[in-house]
Write a protein that holds these residues in place. Sequence first.
Motif, PDB file in Angstrom:
ATOM      1  N   SER A 258       0.668  -1.714  -0.098  1.00  0.00           N
ATOM      2  CA  SER A 258      -0.109  -0.075  -0.312  1.00  0.00           C
ATOM      3  C   SER A 258       1.070   1.130   0.303  1.00  0.00           C
ATOM      4  O   SER A 258       2.379   1.145  -0.073  1.00  0.00           O
ATOM      5  CB  SER A 258      -0.821   0.344   1.281  1.00  0.00           C
ATOM      6  N   ARG A 278       1.394  -2.968  -7.062  1.00  0.00           N
ATOM      7  CA  ARG A 278       0.763  -1.852  -6.524  1.00  0.00           C
ATOM      8  C   ARG A 278       2.279  -1.034  -6.489  1.00  0.00           C
ATOM      9  O   ARG A 278       2.223   0.087  -6.249  1.00  0.00           O
ATOM     10  CB  ARG A 278       0.373  -2.629  -5.911  1.00  0.00           C
ATOM     11  N   GLU A 282       2.777   3.005  -6.913  1.00  0.00           N
ATOM     12  CA  GLU A 282       2.468   3.911  -4.876  1.00  0.00           C
ATOM     13  C   GLU A 282       3.529   4.575  -4.943  1.00  0.00           C
ATOM     14  O   GLU A 282       4.066   5.369  -3.996  1.00  0.00           O
ATOM     15  CB  GLU A 282       1.830   2.757  -4.266  1.00  0.00           C
ATOM     16  N   GLN A 484      -4.611   7.557  10.515  1.00  0.00           N
ATOM     17  CA  GLN A 484      -3.223   6.153  10.106  1.00  0.00           C
ATOM     18  C   GLN A 484      -3.419   5.219  11.445  1.00  0.00           C
ATOM     19  O   GLN A 484      -3.618   5.577  12.476  1.00  0.00           O
ATOM     20  CB  GLN A 484      -2.062   6.500   9.782  1.00  0.00           C
ATOM     21  N   ASP A 488      -1.158  -2.753  10.288  1.00  0.00           N
ATOM     22  CA  ASP A 488      -2.872  -3.536   9.628  1.00  0.00           C
ATOM     23  C   ASP A 488      -3.777  -4.517  10.907  1.00  0.00           C
ATOM     24  O   ASP A 488      -4.727  -4.663  10.606  1.00  0.00           O
ATOM     25  CB  ASP A 488      -2.464  -5.085   8.628  1.00  0.00           C
ATOM     26  N   ALA A 601     -12.591  -1.526   1.105  1.00  0.00           N
ATOM     27  CA  ALA A 601     -11.305  -1.821   0.749  1.00  0.00           C
ATOM     28  C   ALA A 601     -10.919  -0.521   0.442  1.00  0.00           C
ATOM     29  O   ALA A 601      -9.830  -0.075   0.849  1.00  0.00           O
ATOM     30  CB  ALA A 601     -11.089  -2.334  -0.634  1.00  0.00           C
ATOM     31  N   ASP A 602     -11.538   0.513   0.023  1.00  0.00           N
ATOM     32  CA  ASP A 602     -11.170   1.916  -0.597  1.00  0.00           C
ATOM     33  C   ASP A 602     -10.614   2.562   1.208  1.00  0.00           C
ATOM     34  O   ASP A 602     -10.180   3.204   1.445  1.00  0.00           O
ATOM     35  CB  ASP A 602     -12.030   2.377  -1.238  1.00  0.00           C
ATOM     36  N   ARG A 605      -8.086   1.677   3.052  1.00  0.00           N
ATOM     37  CA  ARG A 605      -6.369   1.791   2.747  1.00  0.00           C
ATOM     38  C   ARG A 605      -5.970   3.625   2.780  1.00  0.00           C
ATOM     39  O   ARG A 605      -5.191   4.428   3.284  1.00  0.00           O
ATOM     40  CB  ARG A 605      -6.608   2.426   1.248  1.00  0.00           C
ATOM     41  N   ASP A 610      -3.065  -1.791   4.701  1.00  0.00           N
ATOM     42  CA  ASP A 610      -2.181  -3.148   3.451  1.00  0.00           C
ATOM     43  C   ASP A 610      -3.780  -3.395   3.457  1.00  0.00           C
ATOM     44  O   ASP A 610      -3.890  -4.812   3.538  1.00  0.00           O
ATOM     45  CB  ASP A 610      -1.618  -4.113   3.753  1.00  0.00           C
ATOM     46  N   VAL A 611      -4.185  -3.529   1.751  1.00  0.00           N
ATOM     47  CA  VAL A 611      -5.350  -4.214   2.007  1.00  0.00           C
ATOM     48  C   VAL A 611      -5.169  -4.921   0.097  1.00  0.00           C
ATOM     49  O   VAL A 611      -4.883  -4.349  -0.731  1.00  0.00           O
ATOM     50  CB  VAL A 611      -6.989  -3.481   1.329  1.00  0.00           C
ATOM     51  N   GLU A 613      -4.622  -7.037  -3.634  1.00  0.00           N
ATOM     52  CA  GLU A 613      -5.775  -6.619  -4.788  1.00  0.00           C
ATOM     53  C   GLU A 613      -6.706  -7.783  -5.329  1.00  0.00           C
ATOM     54  O   GLU A 613      -6.305  -8.531  -4.814  1.00  0.00           O
ATOM     55  CB  GLU A 613      -4.995  -6.523  -5.568  1.00  0.00           C
TER      56      GLU A 613
END
Length: 613
Positions: A258, A278, A282, A484, A488, A601-602, A605, A610-611, A613
Motif C-alpha cells: 500500500s 501496486r 504507489e 492512520q 494492519d 477496501a477503499d 486504504r 494494507d488491503v 488487490e
Amino acid sequence: MALLSSRPKWPTLPEYFHDWALVDVETSGLRPGRDRVLSLAILTLDAHGNRTGEFSTLLDPGCDPGPVHVHGLTSARLAGAPTFEDIAPEVGALLGGRVLVAHNAQFDYDFLAHEFARVRSWVPVGRRLCTLALNRLVGPETPDLKLGTLAEHYGVRQLKAHDAQDDVRVLSGILRGSLAAAEQLGLALPLLECPPRQDYKPYVPKTPCPYRNPGRLTPGGPLVQGMKIAITGETRLSREELVARSVAAGLNVTTSVSGQTGVVVTNDPGAGSAKLRRAVTEGVPLVDEAAYLRLLESVRPGQTKGTARQRPAERPPAAERAAEPEPAPEVPAQRTAAPGRPDAPTDRPLTGRRVLVLGGTHDEAAEARVLAVALGASAAVNLSASVTDVVVLPGGEADRRMRRVTALGLPVHDTAWLLAPTPAPEPATGSRPDPAPDTSAVLVRGAVIDLADTGTPWTVSASWRQQTASDVDVVAFAIDAQEQVAGDEDFVFYGAPEHPDGTVRLATDGPTEQSVTADLDRLPLEVRRVVIAAALDGAATFSDVGAIEITATRGIGAAPTARATLDAATSERTMILAEMYRRGEAWRLRAVGQGYDHGLADMARGYGVDVAE
C-alpha cells in the motif's frame, strides 16, 4: 407499550419451534482460546419447551482458574475434575442438531469452539440464539438487560449468580418469556448461522510491531525499525527465515503493498505480480534480496508506540497536563434539521418517546426520523415493546408490521403529526401502560457525549431492520493523530475480529446486529480515535438497508447511555457510524453518519491498511 411478563406461555408460531440447547460456561478469563472453561452446564428443550436433557460439570483447565472472586472456582475445587477432552463426546451429542442458546452467546460459543479445537474437533452447532440480542429487539421495560434483571422481569428466581448450573436454569425461564414477547411483537428470531469450523486454533499470541511506521526507505538510506516490508517472488533464503530475520530486527512484514509500505523485496522486478504493480503505482522503492540482507545488518532504532494511559490515581496533576484541541472532522449536516446538542432542553414535545417510521422512500423516511429526533424522540428501526408511536408514510400501510402495530394498539400518525405533535393520550382503564420514557441521550449527527472513565470497556452496537436482504459488515479502525493505523492489526473486521492485545473486539450478536467493544484504558497513547463504520457487500447501497441505529453501553447488558439513528444517501455503500476519541485525559463519543460511495477496501486504504488487490 408494555408487554405482559407474568407466566409467559411457550410460543405457538411454527417458526419458533426448534430443539434448544441452553448453555452457560464459567471461564478463567475473557479471551477464548487463551483462557479456559472451568465449568459447563447444558439444558436441552424440545420445540415445545419441555426439558429433554441436562448436563453439568466442573472442568480441570490445566491452568490458573483466574478471577476466583467472581466464580468461586478455586484450583482445589477443580482438582480431580474431568478435562474437556473427557466430556467432549457427551457435550457434542447434546449440542448436535439443536440451536445453542446463551446470554451473550458469542462468548459461550467461542469458548466451546476453542475447547473442541483443542481436542481436534469442532463445535457441532449450526445456529445460535443470543437472549441478550433477542431482548434488545424485544425492548422489555427493564433498567438493563443483565441476566438477573431479565430473570426478575420474566418471573424467574435466580439463586446463585455466576454458577453455570443455576444460570442455565434461569436462562430457560428467560428464553420462555423472551419468545412469548417476541411472538407478541411478530419478531423474527435473531438466529445466527454457525457453519462448522475447523480453523479455531489454540491461542498463539500475535505480537504487533512495537515501532511506529517511519515511512519509506530513502535512496542510500538505512532501514528503520517499524518500516513496513513486503516480500514477493522467489527468494534464496526461505521465506520463513527472511520474515523471521526482519521481525527480529524490528521491521513490520506485511502480506500486501500500500502507500504505507516502506520497501518491497524482490529478485525479479519485472515479474508483474500484484504486489509489484501496486508498488509501481504507489511509488514504493524496490530492493533485491542481497541488498536487503545487507540493510538488515544495520537497522536504525525506531520510535516505539505509546503505552496505555495511566489510571486516574496515577496521572499527573491537571496543571502538568497539556490541553489538546478537540478533533473536528468534517461531518455532514442534518438534511432537514439543525444539529442538536446532548444538553438540549427536555421539554420538547416528544422527549422520552420512541418513534418507528414505516413506508415512504428512503429520503422521506430519513426526513421523518430527523424530524422526530429534533422533537426529542429516539427513532427506532424495528418494532419493539419500547416503541410508543408509529408514523406511516405512503406505502407504510402494506408493511408486514402494521398488523402487529394495530393489535398492540399503538398510536399511528401521518407526517403532519411530526409538524404539530399532540401529547400522548392517557391509557384507558385496564389497558397496558406505556413503557417508561427512554432516558438515553439521543444524538444527532455531530453530537458528542463524554464517556465515563470507570475502567469498564465501552461498546457501540449497530442494528438495522430485520429481513434486510443486504449483508452489513461493521468494522473498526484504531487510528493515530495522522488519521492512520499504526499497523494492519489496528483494523478490526469480520476476518480479524479482535486486536491481538484484546483492546478492540468485534462481536456478531445476530443477523442484523454487530458491536465493537473498546477497552479505552488499555489503548496505546498514540491511538487518538476508534472509528466505527458499516460497509455493504456487493452493489447494495444504504437505500436497500435503511437506517442504522447505534447505541453506546458500558458493560454487558447495561442500559444504553446514548443512541443515534443514522441514514446514508441512496448511493452510498460505506458509512462512518461513530468515533470514540481522546479529549485531553478523557474520551468522548461522536455520532458521525458520514456516508461514501466507495467500498470497504477503499475506506481501509484511506486509513493506511494494507488491503490485497
